[in-house]
Design a protein around this motif. Structure first.
Motif, PDB file in Angstrom:
ATOM      1  N   GLY A 276      -4.324  -7.442   2.152  1.00 50.18           N
ATOM      2  CA  GLY A 276      -2.956  -6.954   2.062  1.00 50.18           C
ATOM      3  C   GLY A 276      -2.894  -5.433   2.050  1.00 50.18           C
ATOM      4  N   ILE A 277      -3.823  -4.814   1.320  1.00 47.96           N
ATOM      5  CA  ILE A 277      -3.872  -3.352   1.277  1.00 47.96           C
ATOM      6  C   ILE A 277      -4.147  -2.798   2.670  1.00 47.96           C
ATOM      7  CG2 ILE A 277      -5.164  -1.387   0.360  1.00 47.96           C
ATOM      8  CD1 ILE A 277      -5.657  -3.087  -2.169  1.00 47.96           C
ATOM      9  N   SER A 278      -5.076  -3.432   3.394  1.00 53.21           N
ATOM     10  CA  SER A 278      -5.413  -2.978   4.745  1.00 53.21           C
ATOM     11  C   SER A 278      -4.219  -3.107   5.682  1.00 53.21           C
ATOM     12  CB  SER A 278      -6.602  -3.781   5.285  1.00 53.21           C
ATOM     13  OG  SER A 278      -7.757  -3.595   4.486  1.00 53.21           O
ATOM     14  N   GLU A 279      -3.487  -4.197   5.553  1.00 50.14           N
ATOM     15  CA  GLU A 279      -2.304  -4.382   6.397  1.00 50.14           C
ATOM     16  C   GLU A 279      -1.225  -3.355   6.052  1.00 50.14           C
ATOM     17  OE1 GLU A 279      -1.550  -8.430   5.532  1.00 50.14           O
ATOM     18  OE2 GLU A 279      -3.115  -9.183   6.880  1.00 50.14           O
ATOM     19  N   GLU A 280      -1.114  -3.009   4.771  1.00 53.21           N
ATOM     20  CA  GLU A 280      -0.171  -1.965   4.378  1.00 53.21           C
ATOM     21  C   GLU A 280      -0.575  -0.617   4.970  1.00 53.21           C
ATOM     22  OE1 GLU A 280      -0.163  -2.026   0.152  1.00 53.21           O
ATOM     23  OE2 GLU A 280       0.892  -3.966   0.010  1.00 53.21           O
ATOM     24  N   ASN A 281      -1.882  -0.358   5.042  1.00 45.57           N
ATOM     25  CA  ASN A 281      -2.351   0.890   5.637  1.00 45.57           C
ATOM     26  C   ASN A 281      -2.007   0.954   7.121  1.00 45.57           C
ATOM     27  OD1 ASN A 281      -3.425   1.760   3.204  1.00 45.57           O
ATOM     28  ND2 ASN A 281      -5.478   1.004   3.636  1.00 45.57           N
ATOM     29  N   VAL A 282      -2.133  -0.177   7.814  1.00 44.64           N
ATOM     30  CA  VAL A 282      -1.752  -0.215   9.227  1.00 44.64           C
ATOM     31  C   VAL A 282      -0.260   0.045   9.371  1.00 44.64           C
ATOM     32  CG1 VAL A 282      -1.562  -1.696  11.266  1.00 44.64           C
ATOM     33  CG2 VAL A 282      -3.655  -1.748   9.878  1.00 44.64           C
ATOM     34  N   ALA A 283       0.535  -0.569   8.503  1.00 46.50           N
ATOM     35  CA  ALA A 283       1.983  -0.360   8.551  1.00 46.50           C
ATOM     36  C   ALA A 283       2.335   1.094   8.247  1.00 46.50           C
ATOM     37  CB  ALA A 283       2.677  -1.290   7.557  1.00 46.50           C
ATOM     38  N   GLU A 284       1.598   1.700   7.337  1.00 49.23           N
ATOM     39  CA  GLU A 284       1.855   3.098   6.995  1.00 49.23           C
ATOM     40  C   GLU A 284       1.532   4.016   8.162  1.00 49.23           C
ATOM     41  OE1 GLU A 284       3.045   6.474   5.269  1.00 49.23           O
ATOM     42  OE2 GLU A 284       3.422   4.435   4.544  1.00 49.23           O
ATOM     43  N   PHE A 285       0.490   3.662   8.931  1.00 45.10           N
ATOM     44  CA  PHE A 285       0.189   4.440  10.134  1.00 45.10           C
ATOM     45  C   PHE A 285       1.365   4.381  11.106  1.00 45.10           C
ATOM     46  CE2 PHE A 285      -1.133   4.064  14.599  1.00 45.10           C
ATOM     47  CZ  PHE A 285      -1.545   5.370  14.814  1.00 45.10           C
ATOM     48  N   GLU A 286       1.898   3.191  11.325  1.00 49.64           N
ATOM     49  CA  GLU A 286       3.031   3.045  12.234  1.00 49.64           C
ATOM     50  C   GLU A 286       4.244   3.822  11.728  1.00 49.64           C
ATOM     51  OE1 GLU A 286       2.907   1.768  15.146  1.00 49.64           O
ATOM     52  OE2 GLU A 286       0.859   0.968  14.985  1.00 49.64           O
TER      53      GLU A 286
END
Length: 442
Positions: A276-286
């Motif tokens: 979940g943290i990794s997916e949040e990081n991807v979303a934060e990049f976007e």
């Protein structure tokens, strides 16, 4: 002009925060910020981030972005390493494949089976970075943030002992910050020292105006029984010293917590949380990409207190300060193995980072630290010798893994992970990565 290189600069949130902390120092000279990543889109966002952050702090900086690592490293004074080999796809494999076999992890990037395989696929890239640094910037400081911290710093000490490598992690600072908030004591003016290994150091001293603050923590725990449902409080009450990493991370270092549904529920753990943290990081990049495209300001965290900017500031200005750093144990902690990577207080000044001899840490803490250091040592030795059996033995030495699966199951799990990560592992360890590709970021 001092040159600071960011390897893995596409980790945009971390790059943003490190730059913000760096530009908050108003007594630094003009800096050359060199951003490197293997992903052109991420690199472009990192470059836009650096330009915006410098402008917001009113700083003049020479910002350069390049996909060529050797170009980035040429003439560097400081190299900040933030790479994640394999990205989120490799992280999913590290967590989901063991979970399907019955071995649960929460973060899986530092110890255990996830940490071992993350280390094994990072070592070849570190070897390439080390070779480039020895050729292009042999006197530069290598400031590592990439996990598994102890394994990566250990690997650098093996393949390039002359490079000035320091592992940096904010866990000690934030542990004391949060504990002070819990007991209602200001952090400023607090004296603290911790030592052990990364993500499992021990807060050996914690006081204010000569008063030991541990009794106030014990009173806070007595007032709130729910605190006893946190991993770190359980470790504190059993060991006698508070560990310096989150409950989620701390749970993976021991056999006590993830072995059964009952323990997971009791200590409010969330297996596979890092997905979940990794997916949040991807979303934060976007989000960052969209904000830059729209000309909107990026969110900056106040008072992050990251160590790399502090180290750079001290070396460039001569300002003395003490941080906690991950370094080779050369007489620093008497009851942990020589040559292992330990986390200790370190003085930083114009001459660099100077680890301070700590002496022995509490015996019960050292006993737990040695379990992790055995995992790290075997993983490093597996890569150094090309012995795939040592990979399995590294995982077998991990308390969480061996409390969850039988040796036969662990061997089979390592076989499957080797196959899934084959393109990033050396041929000798069962992968497809040949020696002539070690210097490439894969």
């Amino acid at each position: 002009m001092p040159q600071i290189v960011f390897l893995g600069a596409g980790s945009v949130v971390f790059t943003r925060q490190l730059l913000a902390d760096l530009f908050r120092f108003d007594d630094l000279p003009t800096l050359r910020i060199v951003l490197h990543d293997i992903d052109a889109e991420r690199l472009a966002v990192a470059s836009g981030t650096a330009e915006q952050v410098a402008a917001r702090f009113g700083r003049t900086a020479d910002v350069v972005a390049t996909l060529d690592r050797r170009e980035a490293l040429a003439g560097a004074d400081f190299v900040i390493n933030m790479i994640q080999v394999g990205g989120i796809d490799a992280t999913r494999i590290d967590l989901e494949v063991p979970a399907a076999a019955g071995l649960l992890q929460t973060i899986g990037d530092t110890t255990g089976v996830g940490g071992v395989f993350r280390g094994l696929r990072t070592f070849p890239v570190l070897s390439g970075i080390a070779a480039d640094m020895l050729d292009l910037c042999p006197d530069a400081w290598f400031l590592n943030y990439t996990n598994p911290m102890a394994m990566n710093v250990w690997w650098m000490s093996v393949v390039a002992p002359s490079i000035k490598t320091v592992g940096l992690c904010h866990s000690v600072y934030w542990t004391v910050h949060d504990l002070c908030a819990l007991i209602g004591v200001p952090l400023e003016g607090t004296h603290y020292r911790a030592a052990g290994v990364n993500h499992q150091a021990w807060l050996v001293e914690w006081s204010r105006d000569g008063e030991d603050l541990y009794p106030l923590l014990r009173e806070a725990i007595e007032r709130d029984p729910e605190l006893r449902r946190r991993v770190r409080v359980e470790i504190f009450e059993r060991i006698g010293f508070f560990p310096t990493e989150t409950s989620e991370h701390s749970s993976e270092y021991l056999s006590w917590f993830l072995r059964s549904p009952e323990q997971i529920e009791r200590f409010r753990l969330r297996p596979l949380e890092y997905l979940g943290i990794s997916e949040e990081n991807v979303a934060e990049f976007e989000h960052a990409k969209a904000a830059l495209a729209a000309g909107e300001p990026l969110e900056l965290e106040e008072g992050a207190a990251e160590y790399a900017p502090q180290v750079i500031h001290s070396i460039l200005t001569g300002t003395e300060r003490v941080i906690h750093a991950n370094v080779v144990n050369r007489g620093l902690i008497g009851n942990l193995p020589e040559g292992a990577i330990v986390e200790v207080p370190s003085r930083v000044d114009a001459d660099g980072v100077h680890p301070l001899p700590f002496g022995d840490i509490p015996s019960q803490g050292a006993a737990l630290n040695r379990s992790y250091l055995s995992v790290a040592e075997l993983a490093v030795e597996a890569a150094r010798t090309g012995d795939p059996a040592l990979v399995r033995r590294a995982v077998l030495a991990d308390p969480n893994a061996s409390s969850s699966l039988t040796p036969e199951q662990l061997w089979a799990l390592c076989d499957e992970l080797t196959a899934r990560h084959a393109s990033r592992l050396p041929v000798a360890l069962g992968g497809t990565l040949t020696a002539d590709t070690f210097s490439r970021n894969l």
